[in-house]
Design an enzyme around this catalytic site. Sequence first.
Site, short mmCIF file in Angstrom:
data_model
loop_
_atom_site.label_atom_id
_atom_site.label_comp_id
_atom_site.label_asym_id
_atom_site.label_seq_id
_atom_site.Cartn_x
_atom_site.Cartn_y
_atom_site.Cartn_z
N LYS A 183 -0.68 11.05 14.05
CA LYS A 183 0.71 10.97 14.49
C LYS A 183 0.91 11.91 15.67
O LYS A 183 0.20 12.91 15.79
CB LYS A 183 1.65 11.41 13.37
CG LYS A 183 1.46 10.68 12.05
CD LYS A 183 2.21 9.38 12.02
CE LYS A 183 2.10 8.71 10.65
NZ LYS A 183 2.38 7.27 10.73
N HIS A 226 -5.98 0.56 6.24
CA HIS A 226 -6.03 -0.10 7.55
C HIS A 226 -7.36 0.09 8.27
O HIS A 226 -7.99 -0.86 8.71
CB HIS A 226 -4.91 0.41 8.46
CG HIS A 226 -3.53 0.29 7.87
ND1 HIS A 226 -3.17 -0.73 7.03
CD2 HIS A 226 -2.42 1.05 8.01
CE1 HIS A 226 -1.90 -0.60 6.68
NE2 HIS A 226 -1.42 0.49 7.26
N LYS A 247 0.84 -1.19 0.00
CA LYS A 247 0.00 0.00 0.00
C LYS A 247 0.88 1.25 0.00
O LYS A 247 2.04 1.12 0.38
CB LYS A 247 -0.93 -0.01 1.21
CG LYS A 247 -0.17 -0.01 2.55
CD LYS A 247 -0.88 0.73 3.61
CE LYS A 247 -0.64 2.20 3.59
NZ LYS A 247 0.43 2.66 4.46
N HIS A 281 -1.11 -4.68 6.01
CA HIS A 281 -0.54 -5.48 7.11
C HIS A 281 -1.44 -5.52 8.34
O HIS A 281 -1.28 -6.39 9.19
CB HIS A 281 0.88 -5.04 7.44
CG HIS A 281 0.98 -3.81 8.29
ND1 HIS A 281 0.92 -2.54 7.78
CD2 HIS A 281 1.16 -3.65 9.63
CE1 HIS A 281 1.05 -1.67 8.77
NE2 HIS A 281 1.19 -2.31 9.90
N ASP A 329 -2.80 7.24 3.95
CA ASP A 329 -1.80 6.39 4.60
C ASP A 329 -2.44 5.35 5.51
O ASP A 329 -1.96 4.22 5.61
CB ASP A 329 -0.83 7.28 5.39
CG ASP A 329 0.36 6.52 5.97
OD1 ASP A 329 0.96 5.73 5.22
OD2 ASP A 329 0.68 6.72 7.16
N LYS A 387 -2.55 -8.79 11.60
CA LYS A 387 -2.42 -8.66 13.05
C LYS A 387 -3.32 -9.70 13.73
O LYS A 387 -4.45 -9.91 13.31
CB LYS A 387 -2.78 -7.25 13.50
CG LYS A 387 -1.72 -6.23 13.08
CD LYS A 387 -2.02 -4.86 13.63
CE LYS A 387 -1.13 -3.80 13.00
NZ LYS A 387 0.14 -3.59 13.71
C1 BG6 Z 1 1.89 2.08 7.75
C2 BG6 Z 1 1.88 3.58 7.58
O1 BG6 Z 1 1.09 1.46 6.79
O2 BG6 Z 1 1.38 1.76 9.03
C3 BG6 Z 1 2.68 4.26 8.66
O3 BG6 Z 1 2.43 3.91 6.30
C4 BG6 Z 1 2.22 3.80 10.03
O4 BG6 Z 1 2.57 5.67 8.56
C5 BG6 Z 1 2.16 2.27 10.10
O5 BG6 Z 1 3.14 4.29 10.98
C6 BG6 Z 1 1.52 1.81 11.40
O6 BG6 Z 1 1.65 0.42 11.50
P1 BG6 Z 1 1.61 -0.28 12.93
O7 BG6 Z 1 1.64 -1.74 12.60
O8 BG6 Z 1 2.82 0.20 13.66
O9 BG6 Z 1 0.33 0.15 13.57
#
Ligand code: BG6
Length: 482
Positions: A336, A236, A144, A174, A231, A178
């Site tokens: 963030k 997600h 992605k 991803h 993002d 999880k």
């Molecule tokens: C990524 C984003 O897909 O996921 C990032 O590009 C983000 O900006 C990250 O920090 C967060 O992943 P996780 O697994 O740490 O929640």
Amino acid sequence: TAAYTADLVVFGGTGDLSMRKLLPALYHSDVEGRLSPETRIIAMSRGGLTDEDFRGKVDAEVRDQVPADPGAWQRFLGRLHHVSVDVGGENRSGWSALTALLGGHEQRDRVFYLASPPMTFGPFCRDLDKAGLVTPRSRVVLEKPLGRDGASAQRINEEVGAIFDEAQIFRIDHYLGKETVQNLLVLRFANAFLEPIWNSLWIDHVQITAAETVGTPGRRGYYDQAGALRDMVQNHLLQLLCMTAMEPPARNDREAIRDEKVKVLQALRPITGTEVDRFTVRGQYTEADGMPGYLDEPGSTAPTEASRRVETFTAIRAEVKNWRWAGVPFYLRTGKRLPRRASEIVVQFKDVPHSIFPGGSPNRLVLRLQPEEGIELHIMAKEPGAGEVALKPVPLSLSFGKTFTARVPEAYERLLTDVLAGNPTLFMRRDEVAAAWQWIDPILASWESSAELPEPYPAGSTGPAGAHELLARSGRVWHEED
Ligand code: BG6
């Protein structure tokens, strides 16, 4: 465990994702016996590295991230190769080097993992095809974000689809790897007590949060063009929403599950025109408590107009317009530089129909993805003591770390194993990606044409005031605030 024999070719193989996620995940797979001795990992980059240089780089940058047993680590390094490639350029020597390396292994599974920017997906696939490297046993993994809006995603899907069949294409998100996310399906569909109350009669609203404490140091080039909506939300958070809202599939099968997910995306009520201001919030963090603001983050490029306009926080009130969920808001939130790292799905039930005790509060189910994976059901209990009955919400909680002794694999480990096994259940189908963009596009368009900048919020705070107002308007609060 099955041991897979494959040639795994990673484009963007020396990049951040590869060094922080893919290689550690592959090392764990190796140690657990899922890679046969012949399996090779071939990193492609512009770097001009030799195999030895690349192994040295991995030794220096990845070894500390994994509990490396010296023997296993040496064996892992031995699997690594590097090929320099001129992306979309005239110099074809990289492609001949890859062809030479893969030659004679046409019967093996081949995985082309594109951990590179989305505009390279089409050109890479064409180059692979031109070099005659795409075999019937090949698969391609797309990282992605898949495009930057519905139109570019469609173009990429067409370009990749011209070379690979849909069954060979693995679009990764991803979050689907999880443990808690997969557990949500088990919780919902392997237990009898939840399903009867999993609807608008019993549920008041749902909150889906992915809060991070990190900023975006060194990522401005990417992040200015992305922002939190592309993002995190397009992929997600919407995937979490699908897993929460989907109808029970008839079978635990790749198409049955994805069919139900896509129906949720298609049922999302569009947010368009003036509603965008009412139902969405965007923010950008500013300097506070020694933490830099977004515009002051160290990076290779200076801030531009795009940097000033990009959102590092967003909150959205979504609705799934179907029989089960009519009138139940799904609040999505990500950002963030928030005060705590927490990814969770909170299902807020309605109050009891008739209360005979003072001071009760409605039940709530919390599915925590991060930092510690777990499930909590908050129920009302009586505080011990004689005299007046006093109520207290107490959690029935399941901590995966405490309940199960097995190591919890990282999301990428699970998903890479699924790619090697050829199982696409936890990957996004083309129609899912299209439906997600269809809902995102009008929000993006409205933000992009707006004269207003994102609402500032101090780094380390819980986000802009607008995010609180979004819930306060209907008398609700975010989970951690009550
Ligand atoms: C990524 C984003 O897909 O996921 C990032 O590009 C983000 O900006 C990250 O920090 C967060 O992943 P996780 O697994 O740490 O929640």
